[in-house]
Design an enzyme around this catalytic site. Structure first.
Site, PDB file in Angstrom:
ATOM      1  N   GLY A  73       0.839  -1.284   0.043  1.00 33.00           N
ATOM      2  CA  GLY A  73      -0.137  -0.050  -0.043  1.00 33.00           C
ATOM      3  C   GLY A  73       0.875   1.361  -0.089  1.00 33.00           C
ATOM      4  N   GLN A  75       2.082   5.347  -1.461  1.00 33.41           N
ATOM      5  CA  GLN A  75       2.391   5.814  -2.670  1.00 33.41           C
ATOM      6  C   GLN A  75       4.057   5.656  -3.046  1.00 33.41           C
ATOM      7  OE1 GLN A  75       1.229   7.700  -5.563  1.00 33.41           O
ATOM      8  NE2 GLN A  75      -0.846   7.693  -4.780  1.00 33.41           N
ATOM      9  N   HIS A  79      14.153   4.297  -0.440  1.00 36.26           N
ATOM     10  CA  HIS A  79      14.846   3.173   0.456  1.00 36.26           C
ATOM     11  C   HIS A  79      16.383   3.321   0.184  1.00 36.26           C
ATOM     12  CE1 HIS A  79      11.257   1.619   2.048  1.00 36.26           C
ATOM     13  NE2 HIS A  79      11.121   0.945   0.842  1.00 36.26           N
ATOM     14  N   CYS A 170       5.526   9.896  -0.475  1.00 38.05           N
ATOM     15  CA  CYS A 170       4.330   9.350  -0.163  1.00 38.05           C
ATOM     16  C   CYS A 170       3.143  10.025  -0.665  1.00 38.05           C
ATOM     17  CB  CYS A 170       3.974   9.270   1.325  1.00 38.05           C
ATOM     18  SG  CYS A 170       5.549   8.353   1.929  1.00 38.05           S
TER      19      CYS A 170
END
Length: 206
Positions: A73, A75, A79, A170
């Site tokens: 889940g 947007q 990382h 996000c």
């Protein structure tokens, strides 16, 4: 959960995002009602990941960093090394928790862990994650399949935050990010994992 079925912890080190994602999918597809839940601790080489319903336009310009369209889940996020990633592979039916409860559990684990380092942080009802003075320090995203979840959370510890400038983190234009190192806390990423895992285990096994 049966008393003899403790949550399994795995420290994966620095691993490619796609490889770990495939392993999470395989684990979830093969597990059954007797399979112990697992928590995976990992760092990833630089990568952008886009959630299941995410929009590519949140990547503001082409970069050399790969973009992976994931099945979690949420947007778009980033990382990279120096960021703690914790994946929770859990049977929600056995835990008696729904998706929203799991997200809240992850948020609270981060909030309680940061408090141990003197950092006051908050969750936001309309924007999952954890924030310090409106700057995002932790992102969350889960995938629920056959009553079980995988994926999890990431906490910015001591990393290069520049790649966040090339995205709407996000999905929020102008959202600023922060990390423990910029808040005066200098610790190893593995050290940060200790309180986070402790808080998660306490919530899972209570």
């Amino acid at each position: 959960m049966p008393p003899n079925q403790a949550t399994v912890l795995r420290d994966l080190g620095l691993r490619d995002y796609r490889d770990v994602w495939r392993e999470m999918q395989h684990f979830t597809a093969e597990r059954n009602s007797d399979t112990a839940d697992e928590i995976w601790i990992v760092e990833h080489p630089p990568v952008y990941t886009l959630g299941l319903n995410g929009k590519r336009e949140h990547l503001l310009k082409p970069t050399a960093i790969p973009l992976v369209e994931s099945d979690r889940g949420g947007q778009l996020t980033y990382h990279g090394p120096g960021q703690l990633v914790v994946y929770l592979l859990a049977d929600l039916r056995r835990l008696g928790k729904g998706p929203r409860q799991m997200v809240t559990m992850l948020e609270n684990a981060v909030i309680d862990s940061l408090r141990q380092y003197g950092i006051a942080s908050q969750a936001q009802a309309k924007a999952p994650g954890v924030y310090v003075d409106h700057r995002k320090i932790a992102s969350l995203g889960l995938r629920i399949k056959n009553g079980c979840c995988y994926h999890g959370l990431s906490i910015n510890n001591d990393m290069d935050l520049a790649p966040f400038q090339d995205i709407n983190p996000c999905g929020y234009p102008g959202l600023q990010v922060t990390q423990l190192a910029d808040l005066g806390v200098k610790i190893l990423t593995r050290e940060l994992a200790v309180p986070v895992i402790h808080q998660l285990l306490k919530a899972i096994e209570s």
